[in-house]
Design a protein around this motif. Sequence first.
Motif, PDB file in Angstrom:
ATOM      1  N   THR A 112      60.727  -1.286  44.680  1.00 45.00           N
ATOM      2  CA  THR A 112      62.362  -0.907  44.771  1.00 45.00           C
ATOM      3  C   THR A 112      62.413  -0.329  43.422  1.00 45.00           C
ATOM      4  N   SER A 113      61.862  -0.770  42.315  1.00 54.05           N
ATOM      5  CA  SER A 113      61.912  -0.082  40.938  1.00 54.05           C
ATOM      6  C   SER A 113      61.261   1.057  40.795  1.00 54.05           C
ATOM      7  N   GLU A 122      60.090  -6.079  44.539  1.00 48.08           N
ATOM      8  CA  GLU A 122      60.753  -5.781  43.353  1.00 48.08           C
ATOM      9  C   GLU A 122      60.088  -4.387  42.699  1.00 48.08           C
ATOM     10  N   VAL A 171      66.006  -5.143  47.053  1.00 49.04           N
ATOM     11  CA  VAL A 171      64.581  -5.789  46.951  1.00 49.04           C
ATOM     12  C   VAL A 171      64.481  -6.804  48.194  1.00 49.04           C
ATOM     13  N   ASP A 231      57.435 -11.346  46.745  1.00 48.42           N
ATOM     14  CA  ASP A 231      58.511 -10.976  46.129  1.00 48.42           C
ATOM     15  C   ASP A 231      58.434  -9.943  45.057  1.00 48.42           C
ATOM     16  N   ALA A 251      69.274  -5.971  43.911  1.00 47.85           N
ATOM     17  CA  ALA A 251      69.104  -7.236  44.424  1.00 47.85           C
ATOM     18  C   ALA A 251      68.974  -7.025  45.953  1.00 47.85           C
TER      19      ALA A 251
END
Length: 217
Positions: A150-151, A147, A120, A143, A117
């Motif tokens: 990052t993933s 996400e 992100v 957003d 988190a």
Amino acid sequence: MRSALDDDLTARARIRDAAIARFAADGFRVGLRTIAADADVSPGLVMHHFGSKEGLRRACDEHVLAQIHEARAEALVSNDPSSSILRLAADGHYAWLATYLLRSLQAGGELARTFVADLVVETRDNLEAGVAAGSVQPSRDPDARAEMLTSMSLGYLLLAYSLEPEPPTDLASWILGLNMRGTLPGLEIFTEGLFTDRRFLDAYLAQTPARTTQEDR
């Protein structure tokens, strides 16, 4: 002069540190007796301090998160997951954090959720700074883009780590080699794109008009 409380706190820290090292080496299925032996204490003392294996894991996670925040304050951790873990692995003071962190990301849990988190949020902030500077394309959903990126980065790292027959003994060199192999294809995808035209994007936007931006009209 040392007090019984000092000895108690020292034993608690010794158990916690032994657990972090053992969890990093062997994963989170390791038993309390093994950790107690590593810390040179009885299993009963482990239970006295932490109540359960879950309590010990929480204490380890809290300590690791505190150390990660300290590393951030010392500018050792960047917004990119692979670079963050590489910097931790390459630094003698923080090297043990990198392996524990990878184990935690594999297993899930509060530490993994908190770390991801945070990444992100930082990724989104850096992307938006790039948009403002004109070096990054704007997104219809900043957003979700942060996400996904990052993933993708963590997924690439974790899949490669999970497929190793044995955990790398030199984690920093292993991550550096992985990053070197991934740099060119990553730059190609992010700079030149993958598809040669807009047909897939336009088909999607036609079905979800709420995501259409002024630039698409």
